[in-house]
Design a protein around this motif. Structure first.
Motif, PDB file in Angstrom:
ATOM      1  N   GLY A  37       0.766  -1.244   0.000  1.00  0.00           N
ATOM      2  CA  GLY A  37       0.000   0.000   0.000  1.00  0.00           C
ATOM      3  C   GLY A  37       0.794   1.289   0.000  1.00  0.00           C
ATOM      4  O   GLY A  37       0.212   2.371   0.095  1.00  0.00           O
ATOM      5  N   ARG A  38       2.121   1.209  -0.113  1.00  0.00           N
ATOM      6  CA  ARG A  38       2.879   2.461  -0.071  1.00  0.00           C
ATOM      7  C   ARG A  38       3.145   3.001  -1.471  1.00  0.00           C
ATOM      8  O   ARG A  38       3.101   2.253  -2.455  1.00  0.00           O
ATOM      9  CB  ARG A  38       4.209   2.248   0.662  1.00  0.00           C
ATOM     10  N   ASN A  39       3.433   4.283  -1.548  1.00  0.00           N
ATOM     11  CA  ASN A  39       3.788   4.935  -2.803  1.00  0.00           C
ATOM     12  C   ASN A  39       5.309   4.927  -2.884  1.00  0.00           C
ATOM     13  O   ASN A  39       5.987   5.654  -2.173  1.00  0.00           O
ATOM     14  CB  ASN A  39       3.246   6.367  -2.798  1.00  0.00           C
ATOM     15  N   ARG A  69      -0.208  -0.562 -12.627  1.00  0.00           N
ATOM     16  CA  ARG A  69      -0.549  -1.590 -11.640  1.00  0.00           C
ATOM     17  C   ARG A  69      -0.824  -2.941 -12.266  1.00  0.00           C
ATOM     18  O   ARG A  69      -0.475  -3.992 -11.713  1.00  0.00           O
ATOM     19  CB  ARG A  69      -1.802  -1.152 -10.880  1.00  0.00           C
ATOM     20  N   THR A  79      -2.505  -4.259  -1.534  1.00  0.00           N
ATOM     21  CA  THR A  79      -3.377  -3.243  -0.943  1.00  0.00           C
ATOM     22  C   THR A  79      -3.705  -2.161  -1.962  1.00  0.00           C
ATOM     23  O   THR A  79      -2.853  -1.772  -2.744  1.00  0.00           O
ATOM     24  CB  THR A  79      -2.658  -2.602   0.265  1.00  0.00           C
ATOM     25  N   GLN A  80      -4.932  -1.708  -1.890  1.00  0.00           N
ATOM     26  CA  GLN A  80      -5.483  -0.720  -2.829  1.00  0.00           C
ATOM     27  C   GLN A  80      -4.551   0.406  -3.253  1.00  0.00           C
ATOM     28  O   GLN A  80      -4.329   0.614  -4.434  1.00  0.00           O
ATOM     29  CB  GLN A  80      -6.730  -0.107  -2.170  1.00  0.00           C
ATOM     30  N   GLN A  81      -4.042   1.154  -2.300  1.00  0.00           N
ATOM     31  CA  GLN A  81      -3.419   2.419  -2.696  1.00  0.00           C
ATOM     32  C   GLN A  81      -1.931   2.340  -3.033  1.00  0.00           C
ATOM     33  O   GLN A  81      -1.296   3.347  -3.235  1.00  0.00           O
ATOM     34  CB  GLN A  81      -3.656   3.517  -1.648  1.00  0.00           C
ATOM     35  N   ARG A  83       1.567   2.179  -4.978  1.00  0.00           N
ATOM     36  CA  ARG A  83       2.028   2.636  -6.286  1.00  0.00           C
ATOM     37  C   ARG A  83       3.517   2.372  -6.411  1.00  0.00           C
ATOM     38  O   ARG A  83       4.255   2.456  -5.435  1.00  0.00           O
ATOM     39  CB  ARG A  83       1.761   4.138  -6.455  1.00  0.00           C
TER      40      ARG A  83
END
Lengths: 406, 304
Positions: A37-39, A69, A79-81, A83
């Motif tokens: 989930g981390r950028n 993605r 996880t969704q977010q 990147r």
């Protein structure tokens, strides 16, 4: 914990000598962080062509490119977010941008960018690549908006280059030679002493006067910019020392690689950093217990049953003794490799050591990177031989793997 | 010149080549350009220095890093007292940085000096792996473009002549039988021949698993059958281990064979194969084994 590193730190720097799978490890760490989930942005230096293609680094752009993605998580398991972005460091462009940013006006910047001495050092001076890697790291961390920046270090044989890069640049600017060259007066030359004068005369004779003139022109153009560079170097130093920065040592079981890793670890300690984790790539899996001698004896005693007459018993003896010999060779090697790595493993205060085994293919695409992640992050599970085996029979020797050699 | 990317065993091949040459009655001088390699360790000796050390009868070795060569050059120019001080201050770095490839030229120039002085029948350079050894050997040409006159230019011309004469100089590329190393060694080979005009020797493929007679695709049950024929007891656990180890071995051999073939297709150079060693490191015993394999490889090529 290696999980803590990718979940909570802001910067991860992979260190190690060349040919141990450093770039692959950096990419795998970045990938896992993105899945959680981390950028994330990963900065590579000299990736193998196929891996570069996978990460979307076909062209040299000095800014990170986000990876679709659908490519790095087609099954949408992460996880969704999360990147993931990647960048291949372009030393020269980074240096040019730094000059432009620090110059008082575009004219000053252009004078430097056009200067022959500058053009030579911005590509070639040893330490420049390391310095620009730290510079890019600083920039991405401060302005990039990323949760995590993973930096692959240049495959230099000199551990210090990366850590010392800001220091060395400052030292260079403070060098008496420069002071002399920049002082337009005879008085300045007199102060420098005969030794320096003789040196400069020799240099002029050997490489030609224009070289000295180029250096002088560069320094004149550079005047006024030292402060900017100095405070930037200070910022980088602080960033490297920050507790949110993690150093991950990467090695292979090769004796030379381990020796380099130990050296790196010691140098990090001297700079008041510590090794947060050790990744050992390209290990041979341990099948069963390490009992090379006993197994070899069995192989030999079975071989004695071979009669050479081509009968079923004879073939069985040949094959079974070959099987035992093979197991003996591989388990002996696995045990030796583990012993060889011990020296580096002890240097890791956190005790965080992950083993990644030889895989039957190079790690060049997301599927194989995921395999590496599985080994890096599945602690306490058994080692497996190849991707499709999953029996947990390992006696504490964890495995994963990269054959990529980077 | 032995060249290859990090991790393929360049230093091992250097030691092996040296041993093979001394066995054939040649005197050998190994020149370590990067410093800090495991070479001396392979002969159970302390680390190398700028002065020659004897590693074995007829086999000497020394380091020759760019910094050392530069200091040497300045000392010969009469700047003994200050040269080392300047070296540590980084000033020499700046000056040599000002002229691209100057450091490399100084190293190659010193090598040329050694060659012309007949320092040994065979001089082996352990060439830098960074950039696949390309920049190191490209330097003379870069310098010829950049510097018009003076002693450095003359050096560059002489060095270029040495590098492009196949009777004086050859590059021995090293790789392992794996995908990325093979790709890169092929690229390096073409680049060296096209851009630099240096002649190549055979490609050394390092770490080739010796052939094994383990049966392909056998499982634990199959192993128990073999054992039954011989009245040998094999526990279930051990049968499973034997099977997995065999799978690994077979798979590894297959991957390597594929890459060796691929190397052949991509690069029409003769190959010398060195065996993978299960000992985990290279000491005197291993060096003997490698030297025999290397000599065998050379003999086979010579006979062909």
């Amino acid at each position: 914990m290696i999980d803590d590193i990718i979940e909570n730190r802001r910067i991860v720097i992979t260190c190690g000598t060349g040919g141990v799978g450093k770039t692959t490890s950096a990419a795998a760490l970045a990938l896992e962080a993105a899945r959680r989930g981390r950028n994330v942005a990963v900065v590579t230096i000299d990736p193998a062509k196929r891996l570069a293609g996978t990460l979307g680094l076909d062209e040299l752009t000095n800014t990170p490119r986000e990876i679709d993605r659908a490519r790095w998580d087609p099954a949408r398991r992460g996880t969704q977010q999360g990147r993931l972005s990647a960048l291949m460091l372009d030393t020269k462009t980074t240096f040019d941008e730094l000059v432009t940013a620090n110059a008082e006006d575009p004219e000053q910047a252009q004078r430097i960018l056009d200067n022959r001495f500058y053009r030579n050092i911005s590509g070639a001076l040893s330490g420049t690549q390391e310095y620009m890697a730290t510079e890019k790291l600083y920039e991405l961390h401060t302005d990039g908006g990323y949760d995590l920046v993973v930096v692959d270090t240049p495959p230099t044989r000199h551990a210090l280059d990366f850590l010392d890069a800001p220091e060395r640049l400052m030292q260079l600017l403070d060098n008496p030679i420069f002071r002399v060259l920049m002082a337009p007066t005879r008085a300045g030359l007199r102060i420098a002493g005969f030794a320096v004068q003789a040196f400069l005369r020799t240099v002029a004779r050997v490489v030609g006067r224009e070289v000295i003139e180029d250096v002088i022109a560069f320094l004149r153009a550079f005047e006024g910019m030292e402060e900017g560079f100095r405070s930037r170097a200070e910022g980088v130093r602080a960033l490297l020392a920050d507790p949110a920065t993690a150093f991950v040592l990467v090695t292979s079981p090769r004796r030379e690689a381990v020796a380099e890793a130990v050296f790196f670890a010691d140098e990090l300690e001297k700079h008041d950093h510590s090794v947060d984790a050790l990744i050992v790539n390209r290990v041979h899996p341990l099948f069963g217990e390490a009992n090379a001698d006993g197994l070899r004896k069995r192989a030999m005693s079975i071989a004695e049953q071979a009669t050479g007459d081509g009968s079923p018993r004879d073939s069985a003896a040949v094959r079974l003794s070959a099987l035992y010999e093979n197991l003996s060779d591989l388990s002996g090697l696995a045990a030796k490799e583990r012993r060889q790595v011990a020296g580096a493993a002890e240097r890791v205060r956190s005790g965080e050591v992950a083993y990644v085994p030889l895989l039957p293919h190079d790690v060049c695409d997301f599927d194989s990177l995921h395999e590496v992640c599985r080994r890096l992050f599945d602690h306490g599970h058994g080692d497996d031989v190849a991707a499709d085996h999953d029996d947990a029979t390992d006696a504490g020797f964890e495995a994963g793997g990269t054959t990529g050699g980077r | 010149m032995v060249a290859g990317k990090g991790g393929v065993g360049k230093t091992t091949v250097t030691a092996t080549l040296a041993r093979a040459a001394t066995r054939a009655g040649q005197s050998v001088l190994i020149v370590e350009v990067e410093g800090k390699s495991g070479l001396a360790g392979a002969f159970d000796q302390p680390p190398l220095g700028y002065e020659e050390t004897e590693l074995a009868p007829g086999l000497r070795a020394r380091t020759l890093t760019p910094d050392e060569a530069l200091v040497d050059y300045l000392e010969n120019a009469g700047l003994r007292r200050i040269s080392r001080r300047l070296a540590s201050s980084g000033a020499l770095d700046v000056v040599s940085g000002a002229v691209p490839g100057m450091k490399d030229i100084l190293v190659l120039g010193k090598v040329k000096q050694l060659e012309q002085a007949g320092a040994a029948d065979l001089i082996i350079i352990d060439a830098p792996a960074a950039g696949h050894a390309l920049t190191f050997l490209l330097s003379p040409q870069g310098l010829l473009d950049a510097v018009r006159v003076g002693p450095i230019r003359k050096q560059a011309e002489d060095v270029t002549a040495m590098l492009s004469d196949p009777d004086r100089c050859r590059v021995l590329l090293v790789t392992t039988p794996e995908e990325t190393p093979v790709t890169e060694v092929a690229e390096t080979a073409f680049y060296l021949e096209d851009r630099i005009g240096v002649a190549l020797g055979p490609v050394v493929v390092n770490g080739v698993y010796p052939p094994s007679r383990v049966p392909v695709g056998i499982d634990a049950a199959g192993i128990q059958n073999e054992a039954a024929l011989l009245d040998v007891f094999v526990s279930d656990r051990e049968a499973a281990d034997l099977a997995r180890a065999a799978d690994f071995r077979v798979e590894r051999a297959r991957v390597q064979a594929t890459q060796v073939e691929r190397l052949e297709r991509m690069l029409p150079l003769p190959q010398i194969h060195l065996p993978f060693l299960f000992s985990g490191g290279v000491g005197t015993e291993e060096l003997d084994e490698l030297t025999s394999a290397f000599t065998e490889g050379v003999d086979t090529l010579a006979a062909a």
